[in-house]
Write a protein that holds these residues in place. Structure first.
Motif, PDB file in Angstrom:
ATOM      1  N   ALA A  54       0.762  -1.303  -0.064  1.00 12.04           N
ATOM      2  CA  ALA A  54      -0.030  -0.100  -0.261  1.00 12.04           C
ATOM      3  C   ALA A  54       0.937   1.328   0.220  1.00 12.04           C
ATOM      4  CB  ALA A  54      -0.896  -0.174   1.338  1.00 12.04           C
ATOM      5  N   LEU A  55       1.947   1.229   0.604  1.00 15.27           N
ATOM      6  CA  LEU A  55       2.853   2.675   0.708  1.00 15.27           C
ATOM      7  C   LEU A  55       3.355   2.947  -0.529  1.00 15.27           C
ATOM      8  CD1 LEU A  55       4.079   4.224   3.171  1.00 15.27           C
ATOM      9  CD2 LEU A  55       5.957   2.468   3.279  1.00 15.27           C
ATOM     10  N   GLU A  56       3.900   1.693  -1.128  1.00 12.77           N
ATOM     11  CA  GLU A  56       4.572   2.072  -2.609  1.00 12.77           C
ATOM     12  C   GLU A  56       3.321   2.347  -3.557  1.00 12.77           C
ATOM     13  OE1 GLU A  56       6.277  -1.389  -4.703  1.00 12.77           O
ATOM     14  OE2 GLU A  56       7.108  -1.755  -2.767  1.00 12.77           O
ATOM     15  N   ILE A  57       2.143   2.221  -3.553  1.00  9.23           N
ATOM     16  CA  ILE A  57       1.229   2.381  -4.437  1.00  9.23           C
ATOM     17  C   ILE A  57       0.762   3.871  -3.929  1.00  9.23           C
ATOM     18  CG2 ILE A  57      -1.171   2.132  -5.275  1.00  9.23           C
ATOM     19  CD1 ILE A  57      -0.494  -1.021  -4.959  1.00  9.23           C
ATOM     20  N   ALA A  58       0.468   4.088  -2.745  1.00 10.83           N
ATOM     21  CA  ALA A  58       0.118   5.232  -2.374  1.00 10.83           C
ATOM     22  C   ALA A  58       1.212   6.343  -2.780  1.00 10.83           C
ATOM     23  CB  ALA A  58      -0.147   5.343  -0.744  1.00 10.83           C
ATOM     24  N   GLU A  59       2.653   5.882  -2.616  1.00  7.87           N
ATOM     25  CA  GLU A  59       3.417   7.173  -3.051  1.00  7.87           C
ATOM     26  C   GLU A  59       3.422   7.550  -4.434  1.00  7.87           C
ATOM     27  OE1 GLU A  59       8.250   7.869  -2.628  1.00  7.87           O
ATOM     28  OE2 GLU A  59       7.557   6.103  -1.696  1.00  7.87           O
ATOM     29  N   LYS A  60       3.228   6.556  -5.382  1.00 13.91           N
ATOM     30  CA  LYS A  60       2.834   6.845  -6.759  1.00 13.91           C
ATOM     31  C   LYS A  60       1.423   7.868  -6.827  1.00 13.91           C
ATOM     32  CE  LYS A  60       5.422   2.956  -8.384  1.00 13.91           C
ATOM     33  NZ  LYS A  60       5.057   1.609  -8.794  1.00 13.91           N
ATOM     34  N   MET A  61       0.613   7.352  -6.086  1.00 11.80           N
ATOM     35  CA  MET A  61      -0.816   8.084  -6.209  1.00 11.80           C
ATOM     36  C   MET A  61      -0.581   9.576  -5.672  1.00 11.80           C
ATOM     37  SD  MET A  61      -4.472   7.042  -4.490  1.00 11.80           S
ATOM     38  CE  MET A  61      -4.153   5.513  -4.648  1.00 11.80           C
ATOM     39  N   LEU A  62      -0.256   9.651  -4.748  1.00  8.19           N
ATOM     40  CA  LEU A  62       0.169  11.195  -4.325  1.00  8.19           C
ATOM     41  C   LEU A  62       1.010  12.094  -5.167  1.00  8.19           C
ATOM     42  CD1 LEU A  62       0.610  10.336  -0.410  1.00  8.19           C
ATOM     43  CD2 LEU A  62      -1.410  11.076  -1.590  1.00  8.19           C
ATOM     44  N   ALA A  63       2.060  11.385  -5.702  1.00 10.17           N
ATOM     45  CA  ALA A  63       2.827  12.085  -6.772  1.00 10.17           C
ATOM     46  C   ALA A  63       2.070  12.552  -8.060  1.00 10.17           C
ATOM     47  CB  ALA A  63       4.116  11.244  -7.362  1.00 10.17           C
ATOM     48  N   ARG A  64       0.910  11.745  -8.341  1.00  4.90           N
ATOM     49  CA  ARG A  64       0.175  12.217  -9.476  1.00  4.90           C
ATOM     50  C   ARG A  64      -0.666  13.226  -8.968  1.00  4.90           C
ATOM     51  NH1 ARG A  64      -3.018  12.137 -13.310  1.00  4.90           N
ATOM     52  NH2 ARG A  64      -4.991  11.212 -13.885  1.00  4.90           N
ATOM     53  N   PHE A  65      -1.120  13.707  -7.827  1.00  2.00           N
ATOM     54  CA  PHE A  65      -1.672  14.931  -7.673  1.00  2.00           C
ATOM     55  C   PHE A  65      -0.690  16.039  -7.168  1.00  2.00           C
ATOM     56  CE2 PHE A  65      -4.564  11.416  -6.433  1.00  2.00           C
ATOM     57  CZ  PHE A  65      -5.348  11.456  -7.716  1.00  2.00           C
ATOM     58  N   GLN A  66       0.541  15.948  -7.482  1.00  2.00           N
ATOM     59  CA  GLN A  66       1.618  16.888  -7.301  1.00  2.00           C
ATOM     60  C   GLN A  66       2.190  16.983  -6.086  1.00  2.00           C
ATOM     61  OE1 GLN A  66       2.478  18.602 -10.052  1.00  2.00           O
ATOM     62  NE2 GLN A  66       1.163  17.150 -10.960  1.00  2.00           N
ATOM     63  N   GLY A  67       1.865  15.770  -4.984  1.00  2.00           N
ATOM     64  CA  GLY A  67       2.440  15.654  -3.612  1.00  2.00           C
ATOM     65  C   GLY A  67       3.810  15.371  -3.834  1.00  2.00           C
ATOM     66  N   THR A  68       4.648  15.611  -2.746  1.00  2.00           N
ATOM     67  CA  THR A  68       6.149  15.315  -2.671  1.00  2.00           C
ATOM     68  C   THR A  68       6.191  14.702  -1.419  1.00  2.00           C
ATOM     69  OG1 THR A  68       7.137  17.286  -3.920  1.00  2.00           O
ATOM     70  CG2 THR A  68       8.404  15.914  -2.837  1.00  2.00           C
ATOM     71  N   VAL A  69       6.564  13.148  -1.448  1.00  2.00           N
ATOM     72  CA  VAL A  69       6.974  12.436  -0.285  1.00  2.00           C
ATOM     73  C   VAL A  69       8.340  12.606   0.127  1.00  2.00           C
ATOM     74  CG1 VAL A  69       6.959  10.059   0.672  1.00  2.00           C
ATOM     75  CG2 VAL A  69       5.112  10.617  -0.987  1.00  2.00           C
ATOM     76  N   ILE A  70       8.571  13.292   1.098  1.00  2.00           N
ATOM     77  CA  ILE A  70       9.767  13.426   1.717  1.00  2.00           C
ATOM     78  C   ILE A  70      10.490  12.252   2.353  1.00  2.00           C
ATOM     79  CG2 ILE A  70      11.080  14.915   3.450  1.00  2.00           C
ATOM     80  CD1 ILE A  70       9.821  16.433   0.731  1.00  2.00           C
ATOM     81  N   GLU A  71       9.502  11.757   3.059  1.00  2.45           N
ATOM     82  CA  GLU A  71      10.122  10.383   3.760  1.00  2.45           C
ATOM     83  C   GLU A  71       9.004   9.159   3.671  1.00  2.45           C
ATOM     84  OE1 GLU A  71      13.092   9.524   4.687  1.00  2.45           O
ATOM     85  OE2 GLU A  71      14.281  11.286   4.836  1.00  2.45           O
ATOM     86  N   SER A  72       9.090   8.045   3.784  1.00  2.00           N
ATOM     87  CA  SER A  72       8.458   7.137   4.022  1.00  2.00           C
ATOM     88  C   SER A  72       8.852   6.111   5.112  1.00  2.00           C
ATOM     89  CB  SER A  72       7.876   6.405   2.684  1.00  2.00           C
ATOM     90  OG  SER A  72       8.935   5.645   2.246  1.00  2.00           O
ATOM     91  N   PHE A  73       7.622   5.538   5.670  1.00  2.00           N
ATOM     92  CA  PHE A  73       8.218   4.656   6.833  1.00  2.00           C
ATOM     93  C   PHE A  73       7.072   3.691   6.893  1.00  2.00           C
ATOM     94  CE2 PHE A  73       7.385   3.519  11.488  1.00  2.00           C
ATOM     95  CZ  PHE A  73       8.680   3.138  11.608  1.00  2.00           C
ATOM     96  N   SER A  74       7.748   2.346   7.085  1.00  9.01           N
ATOM     97  CA  SER A  74       6.762   1.170   7.432  1.00  9.01           C
ATOM     98  C   SER A  74       6.879   0.650   8.601  1.00  9.01           C
ATOM     99  CB  SER A  74       7.048   0.226   6.213  1.00  9.01           C
ATOM    100  OG  SER A  74       6.291  -1.176   6.336  1.00  9.01           O
ATOM    101  N   LEU A  75       5.901   0.240   9.338  1.00  5.43           N
ATOM    102  CA  LEU A  75       6.032  -0.309  10.566  1.00  5.43           C
ATOM    103  C   LEU A  75       5.171  -1.796  10.636  1.00  5.43           C
ATOM    104  CD1 LEU A  75       6.789  -0.122  13.684  1.00  5.43           C
ATOM    105  CD2 LEU A  75       4.324   0.467  13.974  1.00  5.43           C
TER     106      LEU A  75
END
Length: 178
Positions: free
Chosen positions: A123-144
């Motif tokens: 879900a983290l990988e897919i969400a990162e791509k999805m947020l970029a489509r809407f012009q968001g910039t993921v600075i950091e990602s973290f999986s617990l």
């Protein structure tokens, strides 16, 4: 003073991703953090028919405005069968109908947790791509991974190594929005 908007992509009242977001938000002292419990935002499943008949709900417009005015976002996505939940995708669909670039210039700390060993990494990988489509910039990602073994509601992340990684990512995010 600008704020950070924090929310989980889950509409569950017992969301472990919301608990992770709430803990993460408590660590940020440099800025005001607005924490949103998405279980209180019951958006209908997106359909052009519903949009044409009812337009956009006040809660959707208010949520989009909060995103627009936020300096940064902390988002935790939950995982259903290796993908972000239908609720998260639906919320993104509604927001993009208001403005396809609703995340323009937004810096994001993206997180996910699950009871399994992969920590909702799909879900983290897919969400990162999805947020970029809407012009968001993921600075950091973290999986617990293994939420019930690695997280305590009173103490937060109790695995020392994961706690250190999480803290470093929070610091990096805060620097990016400063």
């Amino acid at each position: 003073m600008s704020y950070v908007l924090a929310f989980a992509g889950s509409n569950s009242s017992v969301s472990i991703n919301y608990k992770l977001v709430k803990f993460t938000a408590s660590l940020i002292k440099e800025r005001e953090v607005k924490l949103r419990d998405m279980s209180k935002y019951p958006f209908p499943m997106y359909s052009q028919d519903i949009e044409n008949e009812n337009g956009f709900s006040n809660s959707l417009v208010e949520f989009k405005n909060e995103i627009t005015h936020a300096k940064g976002l902390i988002v935790a996505v939950n995982e259903h069968n290796s993908y972000p939940s239908a609720y998260f995708k639906n919320t993104m669909d509604w927001l993009s109908r208001l403005d396809v670039k609703f995340l323009a210039d937004k810096k994001i700390l993206l997180m996910a947790t699950s009871y399994g060993g992969r920590g909702a990494s799909g879900a983290l990988e897919i969400a990162e791509k999805m947020l970029a489509r809407f012009q968001g910039t993921v600075i950091e990602s973290f999986s617990l991974p293994r939420y019930s073994e690695n997280f305590n509601e009173q103490k937060g992340i109790i695995n020392d190594e994961l706690s250190k990684v999480h803290a470093e990512k929070v610091i990096s995010f805060v620097k990016a929005i400063s």
